[in-house]
Design a protein around this motif. Sequence first.
Motif, PDB file in Angstrom:
ATOM      1  N   LEU A 387      -5.570  -2.924  13.854  1.00 26.92           N
ATOM      2  CA  LEU A 387      -4.938  -4.057  13.201  1.00 26.92           C
ATOM      3  C   LEU A 387      -3.743  -3.206  12.662  1.00 26.92           C
ATOM      4  O   LEU A 387      -3.651  -1.887  12.119  1.00 26.92           O
ATOM      5  N   VAL A 388      -2.453  -3.951  12.883  1.00 25.66           N
ATOM      6  CA  VAL A 388      -1.379  -3.287  12.386  1.00 25.66           C
ATOM      7  C   VAL A 388      -0.551  -4.290  11.759  1.00 25.66           C
ATOM      8  O   VAL A 388      -0.336  -5.627  12.293  1.00 25.66           O
ATOM      9  N   VAL A 389       0.433  -3.895  10.520  1.00 27.01           N
ATOM     10  CA  VAL A 389       1.311  -4.687  10.042  1.00 27.01           C
ATOM     11  C   VAL A 389       2.497  -3.782   9.796  1.00 27.01           C
ATOM     12  O   VAL A 389       2.411  -2.637   9.568  1.00 27.01           O
ATOM     13  N   SER A 390       3.581  -4.311  10.372  1.00 28.31           N
ATOM     14  CA  SER A 390       4.730  -3.832  10.349  1.00 28.31           C
ATOM     15  C   SER A 390       5.756  -4.434   9.204  1.00 28.31           C
ATOM     16  O   SER A 390       6.440  -5.598   9.362  1.00 28.31           O
ATOM     17  N   ASP A 391       5.662  -3.950   8.169  1.00 34.10           N
ATOM     18  CA  ASP A 391       6.511  -4.503   6.859  1.00 34.10           C
ATOM     19  C   ASP A 391       6.733  -3.590   5.952  1.00 34.10           C
ATOM     20  O   ASP A 391       6.599  -2.193   6.191  1.00 34.10           O
ATOM     21  N   GLU A 392       7.283  -3.941   4.734  1.00 32.37           N
ATOM     22  CA  GLU A 392       7.432  -2.916   3.628  1.00 32.37           C
ATOM     23  C   GLU A 392       6.038  -2.155   3.534  1.00 32.37           C
ATOM     24  O   GLU A 392       4.940  -2.958   3.591  1.00 32.37           O
ATOM     25  N   PRO A 393       6.156  -0.783   3.173  1.00 33.86           N
ATOM     26  CA  PRO A 393       5.090  -0.125   3.271  1.00 33.86           C
ATOM     27  C   PRO A 393       3.666  -0.343   2.209  1.00 33.86           C
ATOM     28  O   PRO A 393       2.529  -0.688   2.710  1.00 33.86           O
ATOM     29  N   LEU A 394       4.251  -1.021   0.877  1.00 35.19           N
ATOM     30  CA  LEU A 394       3.257  -1.234   0.105  1.00 35.19           C
ATOM     31  C   LEU A 394       2.485  -2.468   0.412  1.00 35.19           C
ATOM     32  O   LEU A 394       1.521  -2.732   0.408  1.00 35.19           O
ATOM     33  N   LEU A 395       3.640  -3.519   0.787  1.00 34.82           N
ATOM     34  CA  LEU A 395       2.910  -4.774   1.263  1.00 34.82           C
ATOM     35  C   LEU A 395       1.904  -4.586   2.519  1.00 34.82           C
ATOM     36  O   LEU A 395       1.184  -5.241   2.688  1.00 34.82           O
ATOM     37  N   ALA A 396       2.377  -4.004   3.383  1.00 38.42           N
ATOM     38  CA  ALA A 396       1.843  -3.622   4.644  1.00 38.42           C
ATOM     39  C   ALA A 396       0.347  -3.256   4.312  1.00 38.42           C
ATOM     40  O   ALA A 396      -0.842  -3.801   4.798  1.00 38.42           O
ATOM     41  N   CYS A 397       0.146  -2.347   3.362  1.00 39.21           N
ATOM     42  CA  CYS A 397      -1.023  -1.651   3.096  1.00 39.21           C
ATOM     43  C   CYS A 397      -1.930  -2.552   2.551  1.00 39.21           C
ATOM     44  O   CYS A 397      -3.311  -2.632   2.433  1.00 39.21           O
ATOM     45  N   GLN A 398      -1.387  -3.379   1.520  1.00 39.65           N
ATOM     46  CA  GLN A 398      -2.036  -4.533   0.484  1.00 39.65           C
ATOM     47  C   GLN A 398      -2.763  -5.507   1.732  1.00 39.65           C
ATOM     48  O   GLN A 398      -3.963  -5.856   1.368  1.00 39.65           O
ATOM     49  N   ILE A 399      -1.975  -5.835   2.753  1.00 42.71           N
ATOM     50  CA  ILE A 399      -2.572  -6.803   3.438  1.00 42.71           C
ATOM     51  C   ILE A 399      -3.457  -6.224   4.315  1.00 42.71           C
ATOM     52  O   ILE A 399      -4.685  -6.678   4.472  1.00 42.71           O
ATOM     53  N   LEU A 400      -3.527  -5.063   4.862  1.00 43.88           N
ATOM     54  CA  LEU A 400      -4.745  -4.396   5.494  1.00 43.88           C
ATOM     55  C   LEU A 400      -5.766  -4.311   4.529  1.00 43.88           C
ATOM     56  O   LEU A 400      -7.003  -4.533   5.012  1.00 43.88           O
TER      57      LEU A 400
END
Length: 590
Positions: A387-400
């Motif tokens: 699973l990959v999220v490419s976004d602002e680091p904190l937001l991406a990690c919260q999504i994951l």
Amino acid sequence: MTIAYGLRDRYCGEVDETCVGMNISVCGWVSRIRDHGEHLVFLDLRDHTGQIQCVVDKNINIRSEYVLKISGFVSYRPEENYNDKIPTGRFELKDCEIEILNTAEALPFSLNSKANIDEALRLKYRFLDIRSERMQYNLRLRHNVIQAIRESMSSLDFLEVDTPLLWMPTPEGAREFLVPSRLQKGHFYSLPQSPQIAKQLLMVGGMDRYFQIAKCLRDEDLRADRQFEFTQLDLEASFVGQDQIIEIVSKVISDLFLKILSVSVGPIESISWIQAMLTYGTDKPDLRIPITITDLTALFTSTKVNALRGSSVQAMLLKNVASLGRAKLDEFVAIAKRLGGKGLLWLRVVNDEQGLNFDSPVSKFLEDDDRQAFLKGLDPNEGDLILVVSDEPLLACQILHAVKTYAISEFLIKEEVSKTDYRFLWVTDFPMFESVDENGNAVAAHHPFTMPNEDDLQLMDSNPLKVRSSAYDLVLNGWELGSGSVRIHKREIQEKVFNALGLTDQEAESKFGFMLNAFRYGAPPHAGFGLGIDRLIAIVANESSIREVIAFPKSQSGIDLMTMSPTMVDDRTVKELGLSVLDKDKSETK
């Protein structure tokens, strides 16, 4: 008869070999009745220590949950009738005399039933639910935990001091319960969210080391780990800093788990808030679950895939779940968008003629460098899911993290965790402020009495969101057990924080003048902590909700289903308090 036993001279669960041949009296509730012959009935009598089988006359009119005093001779059961599942399973009382102390109607639910009973029904008849083995265990565990905490705190030279329940409103990040004053009409007390200010004033008063098993109240939405009223170990100490408080609390936790569970906690590891967020996507990670987030940003600097060209590339590897259907994978994407993300990319790891490869909506756009980046950064195996999220680091990690939590809750991924594995973690260096409001004022992430990190003080005016605080949380198995901080003890720093929060000098003086005044007279450096006792006991008792370790909790909607409170009060009482009620509903709360 003794003071200890009252009408009885033994508890039901205390009957053992030493009692054989003795005539004893026990008291309790009828748990079960079994008809075994012409003139005899076997009756199980229960109290809080356990149960004992009694052989009684069949002609006695007795029903379940009658309250009895039974006197009889203790003897061994026939060997073929031993019950090894209970400590008293080899013994029984014979030639019994029965005194009915009270009768009982049929219960609305069975206390012996292993089936799930509707929680609303249990809360409505909580006085009956408390008789159950589950609640008896949980509430007695609660007592033992609190006693162990008191012993440990006393051994560390902390003094137990009571603080007021009628206090003044304080901005601690949650809505307060207000209490109208009858004598000072139009004025209100508040019920304390915590004894925060009071305990700091105790430090100014030279108490040095304070603790309290404190009742705290917050008018917040209820959930599994939150009630309107909760209990915490509240502590404060002078001439100490963060390291000393962490050492003290770690010692109390270690003592507690050794005494209650015979479990050695060992040294508790510590990470910063930013490390926790970037590694787990949450500041309260469950270390029993070994799924972490990997930053792949440096490996995709030259990628041509638009979905990988955000400000950062954060990835998570889920093992052996590549078979998840498209509908579930689409739900992962939906979660990302609900949290404000641009989306989420998934890649199934497959094995084809090229070796390990990826089945994904972007497969045809992946170049060899992209494939190698995933292989190098995550070391996947066939059948895994990326699973990959490419976004602002904190937001991406919260999504994951949110996707992982959803997948576990829906049993889409199987992460077996032991209920007897206790993984503690200290999280430090929290942000001082969490955001800026529409007026440009900072919003406190903790309470406003938290000391800013001394290295960041110069940023208070220019860039408050970059200021770290001297705050720390203790996490256990994904639950926030408690939080604390080094406190501000100098008036000029406290005024600076109030100013950042948008409080004028007049407002600060009106709300906290007594505290600012106290800082004029030699407030010592001090720090403290609050540990959620309800949450701690729930984890130890293997309960998923703190309602199961509180004697009389509120329901999810905030109603006491047993007393049906909150209720309306009569007009005379309202008038006496100098109040008026708008749009008053005359009907009772249902």
